[in-house]
Enzyme design. Sequence first.
Site, PDB file in Angstrom:
ATOM      1  N   GLY A  78     -29.227  48.007 -59.990  1.00 26.88           N
ATOM      2  CA  GLY A  78     -30.594  47.811 -60.467  1.00 26.88           C
ATOM      3  C   GLY A  78     -31.679  48.642 -59.802  1.00 26.88           C
ATOM      4  CD1 TRP A  80     -31.767  54.943 -60.252  1.00 26.98           C
ATOM      5  CD2 TRP A  80     -31.561  55.852 -62.289  1.00 26.98           C
ATOM      6  NE1 TRP A  80     -31.258  56.219 -60.110  1.00 26.98           N
ATOM      7  CE2 TRP A  80     -31.124  56.793 -61.331  1.00 26.98           C
ATOM      8  CE3 TRP A  80     -31.520  56.207 -63.643  1.00 26.98           C
ATOM      9  CZ2 TRP A  80     -30.651  58.064 -61.689  1.00 26.98           C
ATOM     10  CZ3 TRP A  80     -31.049  57.464 -64.005  1.00 26.98           C
ATOM     11  CH2 TRP A  80     -30.627  58.383 -63.045  1.00 26.98           C
ATOM     12  CG  ASP A 114     -17.528  48.777 -72.702  1.00 29.45           C
ATOM     13  OD1 ASP A 114     -18.165  49.844 -72.809  1.00 29.45           O
ATOM     14  OD2 ASP A 114     -16.306  48.725 -72.481  1.00 29.45           O
ATOM     15  CG  ASP A 139     -27.215  56.738 -62.246  1.00 25.35           C
ATOM     16  OD1 ASP A 139     -26.773  57.894 -62.186  1.00 25.35           O
ATOM     17  OD2 ASP A 139     -27.424  56.041 -61.236  1.00 25.35           O
ATOM     18  CE  LYS A 179     -23.863  59.026 -62.390  1.00 27.51           C
ATOM     19  NZ  LYS A 179     -23.955  58.179 -61.200  1.00 27.51           N
TER      20      LYS A 179
HETATM   21  C1  LIG Z   1     -23.895  54.765 -60.491  1.00 27.49           C
HETATM   22  S1  LIG Z   1     -23.942  53.166 -61.157  1.00 27.49           S
HETATM   23  C2  LIG Z   1     -25.622  53.019 -61.648  1.00 27.49           C
HETATM   24  C3  LIG Z   1     -26.568  52.778 -60.515  1.00 27.49           C
HETATM   25  C4  LIG Z   1     -27.948  52.414 -61.006  1.00 27.49           C
HETATM   26  N1  LIG Z   1     -28.614  53.547 -61.651  1.00 27.49           N
HETATM   27  C5  LIG Z   1     -28.833  51.966 -59.864  1.00 27.49           C
HETATM   28  O1  LIG Z   1     -29.739  52.701 -59.531  1.00 27.49           O
HETATM   29  O2  LIG Z   1     -28.630  50.866 -59.340  1.00 27.49           O
HETATM   30  C6  LIG Z   1     -23.135  53.404 -62.698  1.00 27.49           C
HETATM   31  C7  LIG Z   1     -23.100  52.174 -63.570  1.00 27.49           C
HETATM   32  O3  LIG Z   1     -22.543  52.505 -64.849  1.00 27.49           O
HETATM   33  C8  LIG Z   1     -21.963  51.323 -65.345  1.00 27.49           C
HETATM   34  N2  LIG Z   1     -21.063  51.567 -66.472  1.00 27.49           N
HETATM   35  C9  LIG Z   1     -19.904  52.254 -66.438  1.00 27.49           C
HETATM   36  N3  LIG Z   1     -19.305  52.197 -67.630  1.00 27.49           N
HETATM   37  C10 LIG Z   1     -20.116  51.472 -68.446  1.00 27.49           C
HETATM   38  C11 LIG Z   1     -20.032  51.066 -69.798  1.00 27.49           C
HETATM   39  N4  LIG Z   1     -18.986  51.393 -70.559  1.00 27.49           N
HETATM   40  N5  LIG Z   1     -21.025  50.324 -70.319  1.00 27.49           N
HETATM   41  C12 LIG Z   1     -22.085  49.978 -69.533  1.00 27.49           C
HETATM   42  N6  LIG Z   1     -22.221  50.328 -68.242  1.00 27.49           N
HETATM   43  C13 LIG Z   1     -21.250  51.073 -67.702  1.00 27.49           C
HETATM   44  C14 LIG Z   1     -21.236  50.786 -64.116  1.00 27.49           C
HETATM   45  O4  LIG Z   1     -20.921  49.411 -64.262  1.00 27.49           O
HETATM   46  C15 LIG Z   1     -22.229  51.058 -62.993  1.00 27.49           C
HETATM   47  O5  LIG Z   1     -23.000  49.937 -62.698  1.00 27.49           O
END
Ligand SMILES: C[S@@+](CC[C@H](N)C(=O)[O-])C[C@H]1O[C@@H](n2cnc3c(N)ncnc32)[C@H](O)[C@@H]1O
Length: 223
Positions: A78, A80, A114, A139, A179
């Site tokens: 969270g 961002w 998802d 991200d 990203k």
């Molecule tokens: C690098 S983290 C994000 C960090 C966030 N921007 C922050 O600042 O706290 C990447 C996120 O992408 C999510 N993610 C990966 N695959 C996903 C999907 N299919 N649907 C939704 N979220 C997904 C992961 O659960 C993870 O929380």
Amino acid sequence: MPLAYWAMLARDHGKLAAMARSKSSNSWLQEHVNDHYVNMAQKDGYRARAAYKLLEINDKDKLIRPGTVLADLGSTPGSWSQVAARIVGESGKVFALDILPMDPVPGVDFIQGDFREEDVLRQFEQLLGGRALDLVISDMAPNMSGMSAIDQARSFLLCELALEFARDHLKPGGSFLVKVFQGSDFQAYLKSMRELFDEVVTRKPKASRDRSSEIYLLGRGRR
Ligand SMILES: C[S@@+](CC[C@H](N)C(=O)[O-])C[C@H]1O[C@@H](n2cnc3c(N)ncnc32)[C@H](O)[C@@H]1O
């Protein structure tokens, strides 16, 4: 070869693997504890060091302003969303989505699901309530398997879906920050972004580790 010999080899192999695992987790822990951005995040009340990636990009590109309406894809834990909600204020809005749960962030409407699933996308669209967005930030990153071909394919699928979402929900003139991991699909993805936006630039904020192949693409001026 006597059975005892194989048993000894298997035991030593197990010990070595455990040593390698604990060595790499120790060095990860060491790096994490000494990390300047981790320490700053703790002081500033952000949930992750990733906050400083968005803050640096935003300082330069002024994407988020008071009143901005935006979607944060892959928002957990969270940081961002925290950055965005602090800047947009009462007159703006932050909609966030992640496959994992996220503790509430004041001013942020969140759904868990998802992003690759059609019904999750529909739920998120319901949450937007027909509002066109000024900005989409993504991200999202899949769980890494360590097999680069698989990881890259999974990552680019998420990038493609985020771009499709941006195409469907951004206002004309809106922006998209995503990203991406540099790999074989990078050029094709860049080309699709150039078709949708007047300008596309790359950003590698200081908080993004040098050894990571992640880079951010910023599209401005949705056509
Ligand atoms: C690098 S983290 C994000 C960090 C966030 N921007 C922050 O600042 O706290 C990447 C996120 O992408 C999510 N993610 C990966 N695959 C996903 C999907 N299919 N649907 C939704 N979220 C997904 C992961 O659960 C993870 O929380």
